[in-house]
Design an enzyme around this catalytic site. Structure first.
Site, PDB file in Angstrom:
ATOM      1  CB  SER A   9      -0.891   0.011   1.244  1.00 56.90           C
ATOM      2  OG  SER A   9      -1.406   1.315   1.439  1.00 56.90           O
ATOM      3  CG  HIS A  34      -3.851  -1.922  -1.398  1.00 57.94           C
ATOM      4  ND1 HIS A  34      -4.861  -2.817  -1.712  1.00 57.94           N
ATOM      5  CD2 HIS A  34      -4.366  -1.101  -0.454  1.00 57.94           C
ATOM      6  CE1 HIS A  34      -5.931  -2.550  -0.967  1.00 57.94           C
ATOM      7  NE2 HIS A  34      -5.656  -1.520  -0.201  1.00 57.94           N
ATOM      8  CG  ASP A  36      -5.207   1.930   1.017  1.00 62.78           C
ATOM      9  OD1 ASP A  36      -4.114   1.611   1.516  1.00 62.78           O
ATOM     10  OD2 ASP A  36      -6.148   1.125   0.900  1.00 62.78           O
ATOM     11  CG  MET A  38      -8.633   6.782   2.035  1.00 61.74           C
ATOM     12  SD  MET A  38      -7.653   6.980   3.524  1.00 61.74           S
ATOM     13  CE  MET A  38      -6.938   5.347   3.623  1.00 61.74           C
ATOM     14  CG  HIS A  67      -9.262  -0.419  -0.419  1.00 56.61           C
ATOM     15  ND1 HIS A  67      -8.650  -0.440   0.809  1.00 56.61           N
ATOM     16  CD2 HIS A  67     -10.592  -0.499  -0.181  1.00 56.61           C
ATOM     17  CE1 HIS A  67      -9.568  -0.548   1.765  1.00 56.61           C
ATOM     18  NE2 HIS A  67     -10.758  -0.587   1.182  1.00 56.61           N
ATOM     19  CG  MET A  69     -11.305   2.638   1.875  1.00 55.18           C
ATOM     20  SD  MET A  69      -9.829   2.722   2.878  1.00 55.18           S
ATOM     21  CE  MET A  69      -8.600   2.830   1.566  1.00 55.18           C
ATOM     22  CG  MET A 141     -11.531  -2.906   5.400  1.00 52.71           C
ATOM     23  SD  MET A 141     -10.015  -2.587   4.503  1.00 52.71           S
ATOM     24  CE  MET A 141      -9.198  -1.435   5.614  1.00 52.71           C
ATOM     25  CG  ASP A 179      -6.179  -2.846   3.556  1.00 51.23           C
ATOM     26  OD1 ASP A 179      -6.712  -2.175   2.671  1.00 51.23           O
ATOM     27  OD2 ASP A 179      -5.258  -2.420   4.278  1.00 51.23           O
TER      28      ASP A 179
HETATM   29  C1  DX5 Z   1      -6.678   1.662   5.810  1.00 44.00           C
HETATM   30  C2  DX5 Z   1      -5.679   1.359   4.733  1.00 44.00           C
HETATM   31  C3  DX5 Z   1      -4.461   0.712   5.388  1.00 44.00           C
HETATM   32  C4  DX5 Z   1      -3.314   0.490   4.472  1.00 44.00           C
HETATM   33  C5  DX5 Z   1      -2.293  -0.449   5.088  1.00 44.00           C
HETATM   34  O1  DX5 Z   1      -7.763   2.320   5.282  1.00 44.00           O
HETATM   35  O2  DX5 Z   1      -6.260   0.518   3.749  1.00 44.00           O
HETATM   36  O3  DX5 Z   1      -4.890  -0.503   5.950  1.00 44.00           O
HETATM   37  O4  DX5 Z   1      -3.766  -0.058   3.307  1.00 44.00           O
HETATM   38  O5  DX5 Z   1      -1.826   0.159   6.205  1.00 44.00           O
HETATM   39  P1  DX5 Z   1      -0.803  -0.542   7.224  1.00 44.00           P
HETATM   40  O6  DX5 Z   1      -0.148  -1.708   6.531  1.00 44.00           O
HETATM   41  O7  DX5 Z   1       0.182   0.551   7.547  1.00 44.00           O
HETATM   42  O8  DX5 Z   1      -1.641  -0.963   8.384  1.00 44.00           O
HETATM   43 ZN    ZN Z   2      -6.624  -0.628   1.480  1.00 43.76          ZN
END
Ligand code: DX5
Ligand code: ZN
Length: 219
Positions: A9, A34, A36, A38, A67, A69, A141, A179
């Site tokens: 990520s 990955h 993320d 948001m 991903h 979100m 998650m 994740d």
């Molecule tokens: C949360 C993100 C995180 C990220 C990974 O919304 O999706 O989970 O990908 O973060 P780490 O590996 O730092 O927990």
């Molecule tokens: Zn993610």
């Protein structure tokens, strides 16, 4: 027990040197990236959008694991298809009905992009049952979505086990991805429950030696 794939990520990468950071990951053998995404509405944080993916997918030939979100995945998924997504995962909690979910799954599949559905820690895994025969990936998650660097939540393990059993009993093909809070300890816990892909951010990007940390996972 097979070693799950790592989907790194970039949320916690050093954005000032993003190209070098991704190169580092690629050089140690990581194949999945990955993203993320948001929107500051579905989750209390804003990260990045399609333009970042577009720049990266033109430079790197990795599997772009997006991903979303965000509150309105049906409105934005096409931006990520055009930007080079190989897989697009949206949140079950962001849609209002089963029809909306099935409709978005079909729209994404129509673009020849893999489609996944993600559930937050407090969402019952059984809410996925109507869709498991339609999708390519389930993203469990193991933290409350929104931030990297959080602590792994053990209830993700029961969901992974349930999904792994259900997949075998019903001869389904979806990949199981987890994740949040994945490190060399939780990676092995998830692998023992049948996970196929682990999303990892801070454990690798914040480590002194990414290669060593990665090898520790695979031991
Ligand atoms: C949360 C993100 C995180 C990220 C990974 O919304 O999706 O989970 O990908 O973060 P780490 O590996 O730092 O927990
Ligand atoms: Zn993610």
């Amino acid at each position: 027990m097979k070693n799950p794939l790592v989907s790194i990520s970039i949320l916690n990468a050093n954005f000032l040197n993003l190209e070098q950071e991704i190169k580092k990951a690629q050089n140690i053998g990581i194949k999945w990236l990955h993203f993320d995404v948001m929107d500051g509405h579905f989750v209390p944080n804003i990260s990045f959008g399609a333009p970042i993916l577009s720049s990266i997918s033109q430079k790197f030939k990795l599997f772009n694991d997006v991903h979303l979100m965000i509150s309105d995945p049906a409105k934005y998924y096409m931006d990520f298809v055009k930007a080079g997504a190989d897989s697009i995962t949206f949140h079950l909690e962001s849609l209002k009905s089963e029809d909306e979910v099935v409709n978005l799954v079909n729209l994404i599949k129509k673009e020849n992009v893999k489609v996944g559905i993600s559930i937050k820690p407090n969402t019952d895994v059984k809410q996925l049952l109507p869709f498991l025969n339609l999708i390519d990936l389930v993203l469990v998650m193991s933290v409350e979505p929104g931030f990297g660097g959080q602590k792994f939540m053990d209830n993700a393990l029961d969901k992974i086990e349930f999904l792994s059993k259900y997949k075998d009993e019903n001869s389904l093909q979806y990949l199981i991805e987890v994740d949040g809070g994945i490190n060399n300890i939780t990676y092995k816990k998830c692998a023992s429950k049948g996970v196929d892909v682990c999303v990892i951010g801070s454990y690798l990007f914040k480590s002194e030696d990414m290669k060593k940390s990665y090898e520790l996972l695979m031991e």
